[in-house]
Design an enzyme around this catalytic site. Structure first.
Site, PDB file in Angstrom:
ATOM      1  CG  MET A  21       5.997  -9.276   2.532  1.00 41.35           C
ATOM      2  SD  MET A  21       6.215 -11.116   3.199  1.00 41.35           S
ATOM      3  CE  MET A  21       4.650 -11.857   2.645  1.00 41.35           C
ATOM      4  CG  LEU A  24       4.602  -4.149  -5.364  1.00 41.24           C
ATOM      5  CD1 LEU A  24       5.209  -2.420  -5.425  1.00 41.24           C
ATOM      6  CD2 LEU A  24       4.206  -4.073  -3.976  1.00 41.24           C
ATOM      7  N   GLY A  27      -4.020  -3.753  -5.664  1.00 43.20           N
ATOM      8  CA  GLY A  27      -4.346  -3.596  -4.034  1.00 43.20           C
ATOM      9  C   GLY A  27      -3.133  -2.906  -3.389  1.00 43.20           C
ATOM     10  CG  HIS A  28       0.878  -4.572  -2.776  1.00 37.44           C
ATOM     11  ND1 HIS A  28       0.900  -5.505  -3.565  1.00 37.44           N
ATOM     12  CD2 HIS A  28       0.970  -4.765  -1.714  1.00 37.44           C
ATOM     13  CE1 HIS A  28       0.981  -6.687  -3.029  1.00 37.44           C
ATOM     14  NE2 HIS A  28       1.275  -6.241  -2.027  1.00 37.44           N
ATOM     15  CD  GLN A  52       5.521 -11.756   6.986  1.00 38.93           C
ATOM     16  OE1 GLN A  52       5.978 -10.789   7.023  1.00 38.93           O
ATOM     17  NE2 GLN A  52       4.147 -12.015   6.572  1.00 38.93           N
ATOM     18  NE  ARG A 178       0.479 -17.221   0.561  1.00 36.56           N
ATOM     19  CZ  ARG A 178       0.900 -16.456   1.345  1.00 36.56           C
ATOM     20  NH1 ARG A 178       0.261 -15.117   1.498  1.00 36.56           N
ATOM     21  NH2 ARG A 178       2.130 -16.311   1.972  1.00 36.56           N
TER      22      ARG A 178
HETATM   23  O1  PAF Z   1       1.364  -7.732   4.375  1.00 33.56           O
HETATM   24  C1  PAF Z   1       2.446  -7.847   4.206  1.00 33.56           C
HETATM   25  O2  PAF Z   1       2.923  -8.123   2.941  1.00 33.56           O
HETATM   26  C2  PAF Z   1       3.620  -8.360   5.192  1.00 33.56           C
HETATM   27  O3  PAF Z   1       2.869  -8.936   6.206  1.00 33.56           O
HETATM   28  C3  PAF Z   1       4.131  -7.255   5.528  1.00 33.56           C
HETATM   29  C4  PAF Z   1       3.094  -6.494   6.582  1.00 33.56           C
HETATM   30  C5  PAF Z   1       4.875  -6.348   4.595  1.00 33.56           C
HETATM   31  C6  PAF Z   1       5.062  -7.580   6.706  1.00 33.56           C
HETATM   32  O4  PAF Z   1       5.953  -8.379   6.103  1.00 33.56           O
END
Ligand code: PAF
Length: 271
Positions: A21, A24, A27-28, A52, A178
């Site tokens: 999302m 970044l 971790g990403h 979500q 976050r």
């Molecule tokens: O982990 C996340 O960033 C989100 O839940 C994902 C997997 C990209 C789905 O929106």
């Protein structure tokens, strides 16, 4: 996106997807680096998925850092950033959803109604658009990883869903988009998650197999930390996430804790 992936696949290239999302962080990027080393065509998706979020303030406050994200992707050899708009993902009349029963219902699922249906629905759409051979997720969102692995198996999605270890700050705080919302005081108190997991792990390593006793040390650690409010602490089966009474097989401790208005989650293997 689909046309690009189809031509890559037709040319015999292995396509990998790292769904994100945005906002970044290292971790990403560890997921991106893993994917880069295991594919030919690397796609990162950036989409803040409204489906979500169970709270609109959380959706609005979610950090959006497009310039920094694209620079990071360029520096890590990402071939394509797939960043659809919300109306493209959910055009008028959109009314389908994917739901993974059982696995989605405990832990975060019990406290965030609809959250995992939103995750599985968007991830299924991302898999449909990108048609990856391989998708990589972080273990920090352990329940999310297990839910998505189950969905991919149950619905014969024909790809490998890989989980990679959580990256942490030097003092043990799990990296999370976050964390930017934490005040300096909350940031210091947030270390109670790592301490709770460490104490639970130490108890299990010392031979304690009673899940209630292991959970108790974690709960005490959170409860004695100023400003920390426990949402849940559970000892669960590492695969099906059912609550355990004793540590007979692979077990995981999972935590959700509020620091002010920021909700943090963390988890670790107990054996
Ligand atoms: O982990 C996340 O960033 C989100 O839940 C994902 C997997 C990209 C789905 O929106």
């Amino acid at each position: 996106m689909r046309a690009h992936s189809e031509s890559a696949r037709a040319a015999g290239r292995r396509v990998a997807l790292v769904p994100t999302m945005g906002a970044l962080h290292a971790g990403h990027m560890s997921l991106v680096d893993y994917a880069r080393a295991n594919c030919d065509e690397l796609v990162v998706s950036i989409f803040v998925n409204p489906l979500q979020f169970d709270r609109s303030d959380d959706l609005e406050a979610y950090p959006r850092t497009w310039e920094e994200d694209s620079a990071l992707c360029a520096g890590h050899g990402v071939d394509v950033i797939y960043a659809p708009t919300a109306p493209a993902m959910y055009p008028e009349g959109f009314c389908s959803k994917i739901s993974v029963a059982g696995l989605s219902e405990g832990l975060c699922g019990a406290h965030r109604p609809g959250h995992f249906d939103g995750v599985t629905t968007v991830v299924a759409k991302l898999f449909g658009a990108v048609a990856p051979h391989l998708a990589v997720f972080g273990e920090k969102d352990y329940q999310q990883l297990k839910v998505i692995q189950r969905m991919a198996r149950d619905l014969d999605m024909g790809l490998e869903v890989i989980g990679r270890p959580t990256l942490r700050e030097a003092d043990g705080l799990a990296l999370s988009s976050r964390n930017v919302h934490l005040s300096p005081e909350e940031r210091a108190n947030a270390l109670c998650l790592r301490r709770a997991l460490d104490q639970a792990r130490a108890l299990a390593a010392g031979g304690e197999s009673d899940a209630a006793a292991i959970k108790d040390v974690a709960v005490q650690e959170i409860n004695q930390t100023p400003g920390a409010r426990l949402e849940y602490a559970e000892v669960v089966d590492a695969e099906d996430l059912t609550p355990l009474a004793s540590l007979d097989g692979p077990a995981r401790m999972a935590l959700a804790v509020w620091l002010g208005s920021t909700r943090l989650i963390d988890n670790d293997a107990l054996n």
